[in-house]
Design an enzyme around this catalytic site. Structure first.
Site, PDB file in Angstrom:
ATOM      1  N   LYS A  39       0.890  -1.162   0.000  1.00  0.00           N
ATOM      2  CA  LYS A  39       0.000   0.000   0.000  1.00  0.00           C
ATOM      3  C   LYS A  39       0.934   1.219   0.000  1.00  0.00           C
ATOM      4  CE  LYS A  39      -3.944   2.310   0.585  1.00  0.00           C
ATOM      5  NZ  LYS A  39      -5.017   2.347  -0.432  1.00  0.00           N
ATOM      6  N   ASP A  53      -5.996   0.325   6.493  1.00  0.00           N
ATOM      7  CA  ASP A  53      -5.721  -0.468   5.288  1.00  0.00           C
ATOM      8  C   ASP A  53      -4.335  -1.115   5.365  1.00  0.00           C
ATOM      9  OD1 ASP A  53      -8.160   0.320   4.324  1.00  0.00           O
ATOM     10  OD2 ASP A  53      -7.365   1.838   2.956  1.00  0.00           O
ATOM     11  N   GLY A 114      -3.623   0.637  -5.139  1.00  0.00           N
ATOM     12  CA  GLY A 114      -3.635   2.064  -5.422  1.00  0.00           C
ATOM     13  C   GLY A 114      -4.382   2.849  -4.357  1.00  0.00           C
ATOM     14  N   PRO A 193     -21.016  -6.619 -20.997  1.00  0.00           N
ATOM     15  CA  PRO A 193     -20.860  -6.439 -22.441  1.00  0.00           C
ATOM     16  C   PRO A 193     -19.693  -5.534 -22.832  1.00  0.00           C
ATOM     17  CG  PRO A 193     -23.167  -6.234 -21.819  1.00  0.00           C
ATOM     18  CD  PRO A 193     -22.376  -6.250 -20.549  1.00  0.00           C
TER      19      PRO A 193
END
EC number: 6.3.3.3
Length: 214
Positions: A39, A53, A114, A193
């Site tokens: 990180k 995090d 990121g 799609p």
């Protein structure tokens, strides 16, 4: 053999990048891979100077020192350019890229988480997308936080990657809360799609672990 580098980005903040990264590194290490999860830039520190995090990624790897996986850490929970400026600092783009390269030198797989999405400013003139472009060999994983607005955010992100000549090799439709589970399949159906046929699709219900497969 050169290390395989994976850049993990998202359609928005709080999409679940850290959950996916931590889950993936646990799976890789369990399989016996020489791997590390980084990180490099983190914004938002608690009163003890810790970032949740980073702590999650350290725990997933059995590590304790934030310096092992993070280069720039700032107290303000904001875009890196703003968080750094609040402390009279700036992020050195070249140093950041070189650090990621050096950290990945002695492993087979390096996961690089990121910050926010592709258009988040790292400096006043350099975005996360520029960071990705500076690592042309890196595989891209995209994490989609499935909620209202996710389809638009995902298609915008895919279009930006297309402009960069890149495409995600894996996309994770993720529910960060139990009530977001109902958004998983509708978001997937609308986005599929527009995906490259070789893109590997994962759907992650709330609290589900990543199963990487082969």
């Amino acid at each position: 053999m050169a290390s395989k580098r994976v850049f993990i980005s998202a359609t928005d903040t709080e999409a679940g990048k850290t959950w996916v990264t931590a889950s993936a590194i646990r799976a890789l290490l369990k399989e016996g891979n020489r791997a590390i999860a980084l990180k490099p830039v983190a914004c938002g520190l608690d009163d003890h100077g810790r970032n949740e995090d980073i702590d999650a990624l350290l725990a997933a790897q059995g590590l304790t020192d934030p310096d092992q996986i993070s280069l720039y850490r700032y107290a303000l929970p904001a875009a890196p350019s703003q968080a750094a400026a609040a402390e009279g600092a700036t992020i050195d783009a070249d140093k950041l890229v070189e650090w990621c390269e050096s950290q990945s030198a002695d492993v087979d797989t390096c996961l690089i988480e990121g910050v926010g999405g592709l258009m988040v400013p790292i400096t006043d003139s350099w975005l996360v997308s520029g960071w990705v472009e500076a690592m042309p060999d890196a595989e891209i994983w995209l994490v989609v936080g499935c909620k209202l607005g996710a389809i638009n955010q995902t298609l915008l992100t895919l279009e930006k990657l297309k402009q960069m000549g890149r495409t995600p090799s894996r996309i994770f439709f993720n529910a960060t809360k139990a009530e977001q589970n109902d958004w998983l399949n509708p978001t997937l159906r609308s986005v599929k799609p527009f995906l490259n046929k070789h893109c590997e699709v994962h759907t992650l219900k709330f609290t589900e672990e990543v199963a990487l497969g082969s």
